[in-house]
Design a protein around this motif. Sequence first.
Motif, PDB file in Angstrom:
ATOM      1  N   MET A 119       0.595  -1.202  -0.230  1.00 15.98           N
ATOM      2  CA  MET A 119       0.280  -0.069   0.299  1.00 15.98           C
ATOM      3  C   MET A 119       0.620   1.588  -0.318  1.00 15.98           C
ATOM      4  N   LEU A 120       0.331   2.295  -0.560  1.00 14.75           N
ATOM      5  CA  LEU A 120       0.997   3.672  -0.626  1.00 14.75           C
ATOM      6  C   LEU A 120      -0.060   4.896   0.665  1.00 14.75           C
ATOM      7  N   ILE A 121       0.834   4.942   1.589  1.00 11.58           N
ATOM      8  CA  ILE A 121      -0.639   5.997   2.826  1.00 11.58           C
ATOM      9  C   ILE A 121      -0.316   6.871   2.392  1.00 11.58           C
ATOM     10  N   ARG A 122      -0.923   8.562   1.606  1.00 13.77           N
ATOM     11  CA  ARG A 122      -0.548   9.439   1.816  1.00 13.77           C
ATOM     12  C   ARG A 122      -0.794  10.074   3.087  1.00 13.77           C
ATOM     13  N   ILE A 123       0.038  11.250   4.100  1.00 15.69           N
ATOM     14  CA  ILE A 123      -0.233  12.000   4.720  1.00 15.69           C
ATOM     15  C   ILE A 123       0.283  12.839   4.592  1.00 15.69           C
ATOM     16  N   ALA A 124      -0.636  13.317   5.314  1.00 17.99           N
ATOM     17  CA  ALA A 124      -0.212  15.469   4.919  1.00 17.99           C
ATOM     18  C   ALA A 124       0.292  15.236   6.956  1.00 17.99           C
ATOM     19  N   GLY A 125       0.930  16.742   6.450  1.00 18.68           N
ATOM     20  CA  GLY A 125       1.510  16.597   7.743  1.00 18.68           C
ATOM     21  C   GLY A 125       2.759  17.809   7.904  1.00 18.68           C
ATOM     22  N   LEU A 126       3.635  18.460   8.805  1.00 20.67           N
ATOM     23  CA  LEU A 126       4.870  18.569   9.273  1.00 20.67           C
ATOM     24  C   LEU A 126       4.110  20.265   9.693  1.00 20.67           C
ATOM     25  N   GLY A 127       4.883  20.970  10.020  1.00 23.48           N
ATOM     26  CA  GLY A 127       4.974  22.633  10.522  1.00 23.48           C
ATOM     27  C   GLY A 127       4.742  23.466   9.328  1.00 23.48           C
ATOM     28  N   TYR A 128       4.268  24.283   9.607  1.00 22.59           N
ATOM     29  CA  TYR A 128       4.628  25.858   9.359  1.00 22.59           C
ATOM     30  C   TYR A 128       3.062  25.985   8.367  1.00 22.59           C
ATOM     31  N   GLN A 129       2.136  25.243   9.001  1.00 19.41           N
ATOM     32  CA  GLN A 129       1.082  26.390   8.546  1.00 19.41           C
ATOM     33  C   GLN A 129       0.786  28.275   8.384  1.00 19.41           C
ATOM     34  N   LYS A 130      -0.102  28.295   7.757  1.00 16.65           N
ATOM     35  CA  LYS A 130      -0.051  29.830   8.478  1.00 16.65           C
ATOM     36  C   LYS A 130      -1.382  29.898   8.704  1.00 16.65           C
ATOM     37  N   GLY A 131      -2.355  30.732   9.334  1.00 11.81           N
ATOM     38  CA  GLY A 131      -3.396  30.778   9.456  1.00 11.81           C
ATOM     39  C   GLY A 131      -4.135  29.589   9.546  1.00 11.81           C
ATOM     40  N   PHE A 132      -3.955  28.299   9.865  1.00 11.03           N
ATOM     41  CA  PHE A 132      -4.731  26.918  10.807  1.00 11.03           C
ATOM     42  C   PHE A 132      -3.801  26.744  10.745  1.00 11.03           C
TER      43      PHE A 132
END
Length: 758
Positions: free
Chosen positions: A530-543
């Motif tokens: 399988m190929l698991i996609r995970i959105a992550g890590l820091g530095y989001q702005k405004g949210f």
Amino acid sequence: MFAPVPTPIPARMKGLNRAEICDKNFIEFVKGLGQGATGTPQDGAPVLPGSALDARGFRELFESQLISRHLDLMARVLRVQNKVFYTIGSSGHEGNAMVARAARHTDPAFLHYRSGGFMAERFRKLPGMDPIMDSALSFAASAEDPASGGRHKVWGSKPLWVLPQTSTIASHLPKALGTAMAIEAGKRLGLELPVPEDSIAICSFGDASANHATAQTAFNAASWTAYQKLPAPVLYVCEDNGIGISVKTPTGWIGESFRNRPDLDYFFADGLDLAAGYADVQRAVEHCRRTRRPTFLHLRTTRIMGHAGTDFEIEWRALEELCAVEASDPLLRSAQIAVESGVLSAEDVLALYESTRARCFEAAEAADKRPRLTTLEDVVAPLAPYTPEAVRAEAGRADYGERRLQLFGSEAALPENLPPRHLAIQINQGLHELFCKYPETLLFGEDVAQKGGVYTVTKGLHKAFGPRRVFNTLLDETMILGMAQGFANMGMLPVPEIQYLAYLHNAIDQVRGEACSLQFFSNDQYRNPMLIRIAGLGYQKGFGGHFHNDNSIAAIRDIPGLVVGCPSRGDDAAMMLRTLAALAKVDGRVCVFLEPIALYMTKDLHEAGDGQWLFPYPAPDQALELGQGRVYGEGNDDLVIFTYGNGVPMSLRAARAIEAEQGWKVRIVDLRWLVPLNDAYIAEQARGAKRIIVLDEGRHSAGVGEGVITALAEAGFGAVPLRRVTGCDTYTPLAGAALLVLPGDNDVVSAAAELARG
């Protein structure tokens, strides 16, 4: 309820272990049965009046029960001689052999550890197989164990479609449901399944495990699926023995909890009585197969001889209670049926009992003489197979050009012919490509379909490939990953999305304990790529805040066999997707694609509008090697910065200031692959470096940076001046405060200044 009373236990026997007492109970009970019926019932005739079980079926089930029992007894005796390494037994649960008889050997089975009866009976489904010797090899941890190659005592068999389970606390329930759903999905997609289209998935567990959060996840998802009229032919078999190690299940709890649960069809069967219970077991199996609905079979069992060989029940359980439990031994009832029906005489029962004992001990002694795993290389061989040439060829395979052209509409619209684009767009284009290349690809998760994901990364896939291949799931990461394993079991390429990295942690055992362990504990006979996609890590702005700015990947860094890739730019992302998919297809690997959220839409590097973080899309025959990094400033040795993800553009910005302040030529190494770290590549890039900075956007403790520094030290670079720049050991706060705990450009510049001061 049938409850035969064995011969009273003499005082001299009260100090014996309970296994010996149960053994003696059976022998004494059979001796007291008398002559029984005259004449032998025909094979096709009911074993007892009104029973759905015929004489032949009963005789075979009884033999399977005896095999299971004597494997348990053998294990208790030989464990103290270090000839056997596992003593959790199936005694009292031998009625699960009825489930095996009523089902088919092509029904994928996910079994808990008290499944000796089931396995002995399922072995009958294929000629030439030996349940005793195969089991003895597993008990002995022999390298010739056909289930796991000596890595663990598991119930498993490739030809019998029993997928080895090492988990005991319900973590196999989600993937059993996922497998059932995958059977139906494969039919809808017209894919060739590895099992017949009317197969069902079977999953057994105990009454105590039914209370676990992971079990409740699976039951809820099963009901949720059935409520929407979606087929999910899973048979959940709760083997209710009334106790979990030493904690009793409240009387009636399982029936009360499941009898009226919506859209989970409930059946009860007496697993202590073959003649009475078989019809109900058969009804449950046939109902699941015919209706394609999730089905709950509440199988009454008991537990004798304790939880395992180290569980001395007499120390914590009243003798009278133990005697009552032992009196409900299902083998006593089976012996009584055998004699009363005329299938076997009492003498025949005892002869069969003793001959089965002899076979089990003979097999165990033989297994003890067979080779065991003796080298580390042998132990880890199936854990993380990697065939670079085959992966390279698969990743660069571009023979789907016609489908690709049809998808994008024209030569001019092909991604490589468009202007340079940002990360999110190129991940999206890469996913479209994978769907063209592999018709068995499925993408699913929360909000991924019509909405296209919360960051629109999956936008257009639902429209292009339809709801059978791109679909939303319930909000439950455990079940998302359980479904992924099920789809993989049935030959598909699942691409599940975990919406945020922080959401992975409540479900990570599906990766750690289940998905990544299957190749290891099945000796590479079973794979769930399988190929698991995970959105992550820091530095989001405004949210932001912790759940949307989770910068720690420590939890996935130490999972054996896992591959983790993390791109910092769009062209790398497209090539890494091809490589990860190839690793899954060729070597069966479980892969994680960690996508830096803050870089999704990033277009500029130094100044607004410079467009320096936009890149051309790579042609479809271009891919990356596992472990291959990217270097900026090749040949620059004054300072080498090792980093990944958001740290790459950060380092490039910092390098400009460092060169201005210190006059140094800076080389930046984007690792790209975080698990496993390529130690040799790190050492190669450190060669000639006058100074080193390791920039890790994760936390100070247990971050990727620790692995990089270890690789440098072990390669002999301990004397090179070095600084590590990391985040703080804290959760990430909201808004601008997040930048106080995450590393920034100035922190890298300051670290360089410290190195300059010596």
